[in-house]
Design a protein around this motif. Structure first.
Motif, PDB file in Angstrom:
ATOM      1  N   LYS A  20      20.247 -53.067  -4.579  1.00  0.00           N
ATOM      2  CA  LYS A  20      19.449 -52.099  -5.321  1.00  0.00           C
ATOM      3  C   LYS A  20      18.566 -52.837  -6.312  1.00  0.00           C
ATOM      4  O   LYS A  20      17.392 -52.499  -6.494  1.00  0.00           O
ATOM      5  CB  LYS A  20      20.366 -51.123  -6.052  1.00  0.00           C
ATOM      6  N   ALA A  21      19.126 -53.869  -6.947  1.00  0.00           N
ATOM      7  CA  ALA A  21      18.368 -54.634  -7.936  1.00  0.00           C
ATOM      8  C   ALA A  21      18.913 -56.056  -8.013  1.00  0.00           C
ATOM      9  O   ALA A  21      20.102 -56.280  -7.827  1.00  0.00           O
ATOM     10  CB  ALA A  21      18.467 -53.980  -9.309  1.00  0.00           C
ATOM     11  N   VAL A  22      18.003 -56.985  -8.272  1.00  0.00           N
ATOM     12  CA  VAL A  22      18.365 -58.381  -8.536  1.00  0.00           C
ATOM     13  C   VAL A  22      17.607 -58.782  -9.797  1.00  0.00           C
ATOM     14  O   VAL A  22      16.382 -58.660  -9.851  1.00  0.00           O
ATOM     15  CB  VAL A  22      17.981 -59.309  -7.357  1.00  0.00           C
ATOM     16  N   THR A  23      18.340 -59.217 -10.800  1.00  0.00           N
ATOM     17  CA  THR A  23      17.735 -59.677 -12.044  1.00  0.00           C
ATOM     18  C   THR A  23      17.818 -61.198 -12.065  1.00  0.00           C
ATOM     19  O   THR A  23      18.899 -61.767 -11.931  1.00  0.00           O
ATOM     20  CB  THR A  23      18.461 -59.084 -13.265  1.00  0.00           C
ATOM     21  N   VAL A  24      16.655 -61.840 -12.222  1.00  0.00           N
ATOM     22  CA  VAL A  24      16.578 -63.302 -12.203  1.00  0.00           C
ATOM     23  C   VAL A  24      16.385 -63.789 -13.634  1.00  0.00           C
ATOM     24  O   VAL A  24      15.453 -63.378 -14.323  1.00  0.00           O
ATOM     25  CB  VAL A  24      15.413 -63.787 -11.322  1.00  0.00           C
ATOM     26  N   THR A  25      17.279 -64.674 -14.054  1.00  0.00           N
ATOM     27  CA  THR A  25      17.222 -65.258 -15.381  1.00  0.00           C
ATOM     28  C   THR A  25      17.230 -66.776 -15.242  1.00  0.00           C
ATOM     29  O   THR A  25      17.998 -67.308 -14.445  1.00  0.00           O
ATOM     30  CB  THR A  25      18.446 -64.825 -16.219  1.00  0.00           C
ATOM     31  N   ALA A  26      16.364 -67.444 -15.988  1.00  0.00           N
ATOM     32  CA  ALA A  26      16.344 -68.912 -15.986  1.00  0.00           C
ATOM     33  C   ALA A  26      17.023 -69.392 -17.260  1.00  0.00           C
ATOM     34  O   ALA A  26      16.747 -68.887 -18.346  1.00  0.00           O
ATOM     35  CB  ALA A  26      14.924 -69.432 -15.909  1.00  0.00           C
ATOM     36  N   VAL A  27      17.937 -70.362 -17.112  1.00  0.00           N
ATOM     37  CA  VAL A  27      18.603 -70.939 -18.275  1.00  0.00           C
ATOM     38  C   VAL A  27      18.433 -72.453 -18.237  1.00  0.00           C
ATOM     39  O   VAL A  27      18.282 -73.050 -17.178  1.00  0.00           O
ATOM     40  CB  VAL A  27      20.104 -70.566 -18.324  1.00  0.00           C
ATOM     41  N   GLY A  28      18.444 -73.046 -19.392  1.00  0.00           N
ATOM     42  CA  GLY A  28      18.254 -74.490 -19.490  1.00  0.00           C
ATOM     43  C   GLY A  28      16.967 -74.782 -20.236  1.00  0.00           C
ATOM     44  O   GLY A  28      16.560 -74.039 -21.131  1.00  0.00           O
ATOM     45  N   ALA A  29      16.293 -75.850 -19.848  1.00  0.00           N
ATOM     46  CA  ALA A  29      15.068 -76.298 -20.508  1.00  0.00           C
ATOM     47  C   ALA A  29      13.880 -75.488 -19.994  1.00  0.00           C
ATOM     48  O   ALA A  29      12.987 -75.999 -19.337  1.00  0.00           O
ATOM     49  CB  ALA A  29      14.859 -77.784 -20.257  1.00  0.00           C
ATOM     50  N   THR A  30      13.876 -74.190 -20.290  1.00  0.00           N
ATOM     51  CA  THR A  30      12.848 -73.288 -19.767  1.00  0.00           C
ATOM     52  C   THR A  30      12.219 -72.467 -20.882  1.00  0.00           C
ATOM     53  O   THR A  30      12.857 -72.176 -21.884  1.00  0.00           O
ATOM     54  CB  THR A  30      13.450 -72.337 -18.705  1.00  0.00           C
ATOM     55  N   SER A  31      10.952 -72.094 -20.665  1.00  0.00           N
ATOM     56  CA  SER A  31      10.280 -71.191 -21.596  1.00  0.00           C
ATOM     57  C   SER A  31      10.450 -69.742 -21.166  1.00  0.00           C
ATOM     58  O   SER A  31      10.140 -68.826 -21.903  1.00  0.00           O
ATOM     59  CB  SER A  31       8.793 -71.534 -21.683  1.00  0.00           C
ATOM     60  N   GLY A  32      10.929 -69.524 -19.941  1.00  0.00           N
ATOM     61  CA  GLY A  32      11.136 -68.173 -19.443  1.00  0.00           C
ATOM     62  C   GLY A  32      10.649 -68.030 -18.023  1.00  0.00           C
ATOM     63  O   GLY A  32      10.378 -69.016 -17.327  1.00  0.00           O
ATOM     64  N   VAL A  33      10.524 -66.778 -17.593  1.00  0.00           N
ATOM     65  CA  VAL A  33      10.113 -66.472 -16.225  1.00  0.00           C
ATOM     66  C   VAL A  33       9.042 -65.392 -16.231  1.00  0.00           C
ATOM     67  O   VAL A  33       8.832 -64.709 -17.224  1.00  0.00           O
ATOM     68  CB  VAL A  33      11.325 -66.005 -15.372  1.00  0.00           C
ATOM     69  N   ALA A  34       8.358 -65.262 -15.087  1.00  0.00           N
ATOM     70  CA  ALA A  34       7.341 -64.222 -14.908  1.00  0.00           C
ATOM     71  C   ALA A  34       7.233 -63.920 -13.420  1.00  0.00           C
ATOM     72  O   ALA A  34       7.669 -64.709 -12.577  1.00  0.00           O
ATOM     73  CB  ALA A  34       5.988 -64.677 -15.447  1.00  0.00           C
ATOM     74  N   HIS A  35       6.670 -62.764 -13.110  1.00  0.00           N
ATOM     75  CA  HIS A  35       6.371 -62.443 -11.716  1.00  0.00           C
ATOM     76  C   HIS A  35       5.161 -63.263 -11.272  1.00  0.00           C
ATOM     77  O   HIS A  35       4.259 -63.526 -12.073  1.00  0.00           O
ATOM     78  CB  HIS A  35       6.062 -60.946 -11.553  1.00  0.00           C
ATOM     79  N   PRO A  36       5.104 -63.679 -10.022  1.00  0.00           N
ATOM     80  CA  PRO A  36       3.931 -64.411  -9.529  1.00  0.00           C
ATOM     81  C   PRO A  36       2.664 -63.571  -9.714  1.00  0.00           C
ATOM     82  O   PRO A  36       2.684 -62.346  -9.548  1.00  0.00           O
ATOM     83  CB  PRO A  36       4.233 -64.627  -8.048  1.00  0.00           C
ATOM     84  N   GLY A  37       1.593 -64.225 -10.081  1.00  0.00           N
ATOM     85  CA  GLY A  37       0.325 -63.527 -10.269  1.00  0.00           C
ATOM     86  C   GLY A  37       0.190 -62.864 -11.624  1.00  0.00           C
ATOM     87  O   GLY A  37      -0.832 -62.236 -11.916  1.00  0.00           O
ATOM     88  N   SER A  38       1.186 -62.966 -12.468  1.00  0.00           N
ATOM     89  CA  SER A  38       1.123 -62.365 -13.797  1.00  0.00           C
ATOM     90  C   SER A  38       0.091 -63.111 -14.636  1.00  0.00           C
ATOM     91  O   SER A  38       0.015 -64.340 -14.589  1.00  0.00           O
ATOM     92  CB  SER A  38       2.494 -62.443 -14.469  1.00  0.00           C
ATOM     93  N   PRO A  39      -0.718 -62.384 -15.412  1.00  0.00           N
ATOM     94  CA  PRO A  39      -1.693 -63.061 -16.261  1.00  0.00           C
ATOM     95  C   PRO A  39      -1.040 -63.761 -17.457  1.00  0.00           C
ATOM     96  O   PRO A  39      -1.652 -64.596 -18.101  1.00  0.00           O
ATOM     97  CB  PRO A  39      -2.607 -61.931 -16.734  1.00  0.00           C
ATOM     98  N   LEU A  40       0.207 -63.437 -17.741  1.00  0.00           N
ATOM     99  CA  LEU A  40       0.903 -64.028 -18.878  1.00  0.00           C
ATOM    100  C   LEU A  40       1.695 -65.253 -18.441  1.00  0.00           C
ATOM    101  O   LEU A  40       2.192 -65.310 -17.311  1.00  0.00           O
ATOM    102  CB  LEU A  40       1.864 -63.001 -19.492  1.00  0.00           C
ATOM    103  N   PRO A  41       1.843 -66.224 -19.316  1.00  0.00           N
ATOM    104  CA  PRO A  41       2.676 -67.388 -18.966  1.00  0.00           C
ATOM    105  C   PRO A  41       4.143 -66.954 -18.863  1.00  0.00           C
ATOM    106  O   PRO A  41       4.536 -65.937 -19.432  1.00  0.00           O
ATOM    107  CB  PRO A  41       2.456 -68.347 -20.133  1.00  0.00           C
ATOM    108  N   PRO A  42       4.933 -67.726 -18.146  1.00  0.00           N
ATOM    109  CA  PRO A  42       6.340 -67.345 -17.986  1.00  0.00           C
ATOM    110  C   PRO A  42       7.107 -67.487 -19.298  1.00  0.00           C
ATOM    111  O   PRO A  42       7.442 -68.591 -19.712  1.00  0.00           O
ATOM    112  CB  PRO A  42       6.856 -68.311 -16.925  1.00  0.00           C
TER     113      PRO A  42
END
Length: 181
Positions: free
Chosen positions: A96-118
């Motif tokens: 029904k849903a998958v939530t993707v979270t990045a952990v570690g040396a990351t600034s975050g995540v975004a959907h592909p094609g997003s005008p905002l940085p991840p």
């Protein structure tokens, strides 16, 4: 000894015998109750073991029915501060849903094609099924590269049961489409 004394002695003897029989029956009943209590405890322990084995079997079946994902990194150059990751659901029940979270040396995540940085802490995908490919852009510090980043995929099953799974994969373990130097 007169007759009344003899009758009284016989009655007293019979009373003593009856009292002995009553004590013996009480001890026997007490032992029987203790044995029944012990048997009930043994039965409860056996039921607990069977329940535990059934729960373990259910967890194994649930885990086997859970999703399996494979990740692929897009090509990067040495100045990259983000990378697109394509995740493919290889097997498992529909999600029904998958939530993707990045952990570690990351600034975050975004959907592909997003005008905002991840920079978001997580992104969500809905209605993910076997063979579906979904992308996520992962931001990282240029000095760290993606080697120190792990993606957590928190999955919720479609349908009535709505079981939950967490799958994790390190970006360092994913194949890269082709490194650009």
């Amino acid at each position: 000894m007169d007759a009344s004394t003899a009758v009284a002695l016989v009655a007293a003897a019979i009373a003593l015998i009856a009292m002995g029989v009553a004590i013996w029956q009480g001890v026997s009943a007490s032992q029987s109750a203790a044995a029944s209590k012990e048997q009930a405890g043994s039965s409860r322990r056996a039921a607990d073991v069977a329940e535990s084995q059934l729960a373990s079997l259910q967890r194994g079946e649930d885990e086997a029915a859970g999703p399996r994902f494979e990740g692929l990194l897009d090509a990067m150059n040495d100045q990259s501060t983000e990378v697109e990751v394509t995740m493919t659901m290889l097997s498992g029940t529909p999600m029904k849903a998958v939530t993707v979270t990045a952990v570690g040396a990351t600034s975050g995540v975004a959907h592909p094609g997003s005008p905002l940085p991840p920079a978001a802490p997580s992104v969500s995908w809905e209605n993910v099924q076997e063979a579906d490919r979904r992308g996520v852009v992962v931001g990282f510090d240029a000095h760290n590269q993606p080697a120190r980043i792990t993606l957590h995929l928190d999955c919720v099953e479609s349908g009535g049961r709505e079981r939950h799974w967490r799958r994790s994969c390190r970006l360092a373990d994913m194949p890269e489409l082709g490194r650009i130097n």
